[in-house]
Design a protein around this motif. Sequence first.
Motif, short mmCIF file in Angstrom:
data_model
loop_
_atom_site.label_atom_id
_atom_site.label_comp_id
_atom_site.label_asym_id
_atom_site.label_seq_id
_atom_site.Cartn_x
_atom_site.Cartn_y
_atom_site.Cartn_z
N ILE A 79 0.83 -1.20 0.00
CA ILE A 79 0.00 0.00 0.00
C ILE A 79 0.87 1.25 0.00
N LEU A 82 2.05 2.07 -3.51
CA LEU A 82 1.00 2.13 -4.51
C LEU A 82 1.20 3.28 -5.50
N ASP A 83 1.67 4.42 -5.05
CA ASP A 83 1.92 5.53 -5.98
C ASP A 83 3.00 5.15 -6.99
N LYS A 86 1.56 2.61 -9.43
CA LYS A 86 0.60 3.26 -10.32
C LYS A 86 1.31 3.98 -11.46
N PHE A 122 -7.08 1.06 -9.38
CA PHE A 122 -6.31 1.76 -8.36
C PHE A 122 -7.22 2.55 -7.42
N TYR A 126 -6.99 2.02 -3.51
CA TYR A 126 -6.83 3.15 -2.59
C TYR A 126 -8.00 3.20 -1.61
N SER A 129 -7.76 1.63 1.77
CA SER A 129 -7.06 2.33 2.85
C SER A 129 -7.73 3.64 3.26
N ASP A 130 -8.37 4.34 2.30
CA ASP A 130 -8.98 5.62 2.62
C ASP A 130 -10.09 5.93 1.60
N ILE A 133 -9.92 9.40 -0.50
CA ILE A 133 -9.05 9.41 -1.68
C ILE A 133 -9.78 8.81 -2.86
N THR A 134 -10.52 7.73 -2.63
CA THR A 134 -11.26 7.09 -3.71
C THR A 134 -12.31 8.02 -4.28
#
Length: 167
Positions: A79, A82-83, A86, A122, A126, A129-130, A133-134
């Motif tokens: 996690i 992830l950036d 991506k 993605f 995301y 976790s939050d 953000i999604t």
Amino acid sequence: MYYNDVHIGYYLAVAILGLFVGQLVDWANKRLPEYKKFFSLDIFKEYKRNFKPNYILMLLTSAIYVTLVYTFGIKDTLIANLDLIKFLILTPMLLSAFVIDYKLQIIPNRLNLTIFEFGLIFAFIYGLSDVAITLNMLLGMLAGAGIFLLITLVGRIILWKRSHGIW
């Protein structure tokens, strides 16, 4: 030896990966505009016959990959990385879109849809976790799609008016 808290071996591995991905992007640039399958059973035979390395694209992809690892670093968990993941996935697709658009003034729909599909994947990851953000990512996708829809509609109206002699 470490550079920016990342072992130099990771930079070397990512640079080599970038060379291979750059050549894969060149392969995609030849197949996608012709609406041919990107992956097929005869891919290796056809690739061996027509193999010409595109050194510029290979080196550019490799440099971008190394820059991404330098910028984001390599963290301990998936996690946290992830950036980086991506952008490592998005880079070849955007390079392919750039090259095809530069040469042929088109961007294949399959490429646009693939980028959109990865965006949804993605956004979901995301969201694990939050949720905020999604929601931001999904609203950004809708805004981007709305802009392109507006451009398409205005273009069709202009084309319709020209073809009917109104303009």
